[in-house]
Design an enzyme around this catalytic site. Sequence first.
Site, mmCIF file in Angstrom:
data_model
loop_
_atom_site.group_PDB
_atom_site.id
_atom_site.type_symbol
_atom_site.label_atom_id
_atom_site.label_comp_id
_atom_site.label_asym_id
_atom_site.label_seq_id
_atom_site.Cartn_x
_atom_site.Cartn_y
_atom_site.Cartn_z
ATOM 1 N N ARG A 58 28.150 25.898 29.369
ATOM 2 C CA ARG A 58 29.269 26.851 29.403
ATOM 3 C C ARG A 58 29.497 27.488 28.038
ATOM 4 O O ARG A 58 29.937 28.622 27.929
ATOM 5 C CB ARG A 58 30.572 26.186 29.910
ATOM 6 C CG ARG A 58 31.732 27.178 29.938
ATOM 7 C CD ARG A 58 32.932 26.748 30.789
ATOM 8 N NE ARG A 58 33.168 25.337 30.774
ATOM 9 C CZ ARG A 58 33.659 24.642 29.734
ATOM 10 N NH1 ARG A 58 34.000 25.282 28.635
ATOM 11 N NH2 ARG A 58 33.825 23.347 29.822
ATOM 12 N N LYS A 79 25.230 47.303 36.951
ATOM 13 C CA LYS A 79 24.855 48.687 37.248
ATOM 14 C C LYS A 79 23.508 49.025 36.585
ATOM 15 O O LYS A 79 22.504 48.438 36.934
ATOM 16 C CB LYS A 79 25.998 49.611 36.832
ATOM 17 C CG LYS A 79 27.387 49.113 37.260
ATOM 18 C CD LYS A 79 27.601 49.086 38.775
ATOM 19 C CE LYS A 79 28.858 48.342 39.198
ATOM 20 N NZ LYS A 79 30.107 48.769 38.586
HETATM 21 C C1 LIG Z 1 31.338 48.160 38.313
HETATM 22 C C2 LIG Z 1 32.102 48.539 37.100
HETATM 23 C C3 LIG Z 1 32.886 47.602 36.410
HETATM 24 C C4 LIG Z 1 33.066 46.167 36.886
HETATM 25 O O1 LIG Z 1 31.892 45.437 36.765
HETATM 26 P P1 LIG Z 1 31.531 44.192 37.736
HETATM 27 O O2 LIG Z 1 30.185 43.810 37.251
HETATM 28 O O3 LIG Z 1 31.566 44.730 39.130
HETATM 29 O O4 LIG Z 1 32.569 43.151 37.512
HETATM 30 C C5 LIG Z 1 33.523 48.014 35.263
HETATM 31 N N1 LIG Z 1 33.436 49.295 34.825
HETATM 32 C C6 LIG Z 1 32.704 50.222 35.465
HETATM 33 C C7 LIG Z 1 32.638 51.607 34.927
HETATM 34 C C8 LIG Z 1 32.014 49.881 36.617
HETATM 35 O O5 LIG Z 1 31.302 50.817 37.256
#
Ligand SMILES: *Cc1c(COP(=O)(O)O)cnc(C)c1O
Length: 398
Positions: free
Chosen positions: A65, A214
Site C-alpha cells: 500500500r 483515458k
Molecule cells: C474520467 C475522468 C476523470 C475521472 O477519472 P476516473 O479514472 O474515471 O476516476 C477525471 N477527469 C476527467 C477529465 C475525466 O475524463
Amino acid sequence: MDHSSPEPAHAPHDRHETSLSRATRAVTSGRPARTGGAPVNPPVVLSSTYVSAGVPQPGEKLYTRAGTETWEPFEQAVADLEGASEPGIVFASGMAAIAAVLSFVPDGGTLVVPRHAYQVTLGFADDLAARHGVRVVRVDVAETAATVAAFEGADLVWIESPTNPMLEVADVPALVDAAHRAGALVAVDNTFATPLVQRPLELGADVVVHSVTKYLAGHSDVVLGLAATSSPHLAEQIRAYRTLHGAVAGPWEVWLALRGLRTLALRVERAQANAAELARRLQTHPAVAEVRHPSLPTDPGHAVAARDMDGFGAILGVRPRGGAAAADAVVDAVRLWVPATSLGGVESSLERRRRFSTESLTVPDDLLRLSVGIEDVDDLWADLDGALNRIVAEPQQS
Ligand SMILES: *Cc1c(COP(=O)(O)O)cnc(C)c1O
C-alpha cells in the site's frame, strides 16, 4: 554516454533521455537498466509484503500500500512526459488522484472550479462544500478576466482545459499567474490533452492530474489515475494521502497502463488528425447546428490552444439539428461508433451528455461528446454521416 556501464534503472531525468522527443520518451522511459540478460520491460511484482527486519531504512519497501516497484516505471514515465521533477503518484482511479489534490483545500477554505468540468470532480467539490464548509466558486475558464476576479481568498484553483464536455480552452499561463499572485495553488486536469499536447507544469501549474483510464492507458481496459508535481513538498503530501486513504493501484493495472503509454504518441497523433478532419466535415453537414473543437479556426478556443498546446486533442462537441431527440437518434443509428461514456480509447465512442441528470444544466441538452479513436477516418465519417442523414430524412418528435 558510456553504454558499457549499466544505466540507472528507470532514470527519467537522465540528460541523455530528456534530449529526446516526448514521442521517443513515451517508448524509452521507465525501462529496466540495460544490462546483459535484463528484461526489456519492467517485471510485475505480485507481493503485498517485503522481507524486512529491524528498524526500517529510509526508502525501504515494506508493504505494497505504501509503494511497490511495479508502480515506479509508470510513475517515472508519466512524470518525464509531464516535465515533473518528482516521480508521479499513481492512484486506483482518476478520482482518487483528484481527491488527494483537493485535500489541499482546508475546511472552510475556498476552491475555484470550472463550471464545465468532469462531473464527479464537480460533485466532489459540492461534497467539500456540504461537509467541510468549503466555499466553491464556479467560473467559465474561457473568460480570463472574470475567472481571475474570482481568485480572491482562493486556496486552490482547479482547471480543466479543454473542458469536459464543452471544449472551452483556458488561458492557463494567465490564470496560473493570477492565482499565484492571489496565493492559491493551481491544479490542472490534463486528461483531455495528454502531456504530448499540453504540459500544465511548464505553463506554471503546481500539480497535474490524469484519469489514466483515458488516453494514457488508452484501451478502455483499466481504471487508474495519477498526480504529478515538481514540488517535493506537494509530492510528499499526495503520497502520504495515498498511503492513508488507501486508494492504491493494482500492479496488473499499472503494467497495462505502461504498456498503453508506449503507443501514446501514435494513438494521439492519429486520433487528433481524425478529430480535426471530422470537425471540418461536420461543420458543413446540413444536420449539424454546431461543432466544438479547438482545431477549427472559428472556434473561440482556437487562438489560445494554437499558442499553448501542441495540438487540439481528439474530443469533439457536436449539436445535431432537432434537439435532444435527434441527438439520441444519432447515438441509436451509428454502427461503428460505440455508444458509451468514457473517452480516450482506441475505439471511437459517443454519448449525449445530458442523459445524465448530474450533468451541468448549462451544457446544451442536445450536445453529443465524441471521443475520436484511431480507426480509418473515412469509415468513421461514413457511419456518422449516415446516422446524421437519417435524422434529416426522418425528423424526430421532440
Ligand atoms: C474520467 C475522468 C476523470 C475521472 O477519472 P476516473 O479514472 O474515471 O476516476 C477525471 N477527469 C476527467 C477529465 C475525466 O475524463
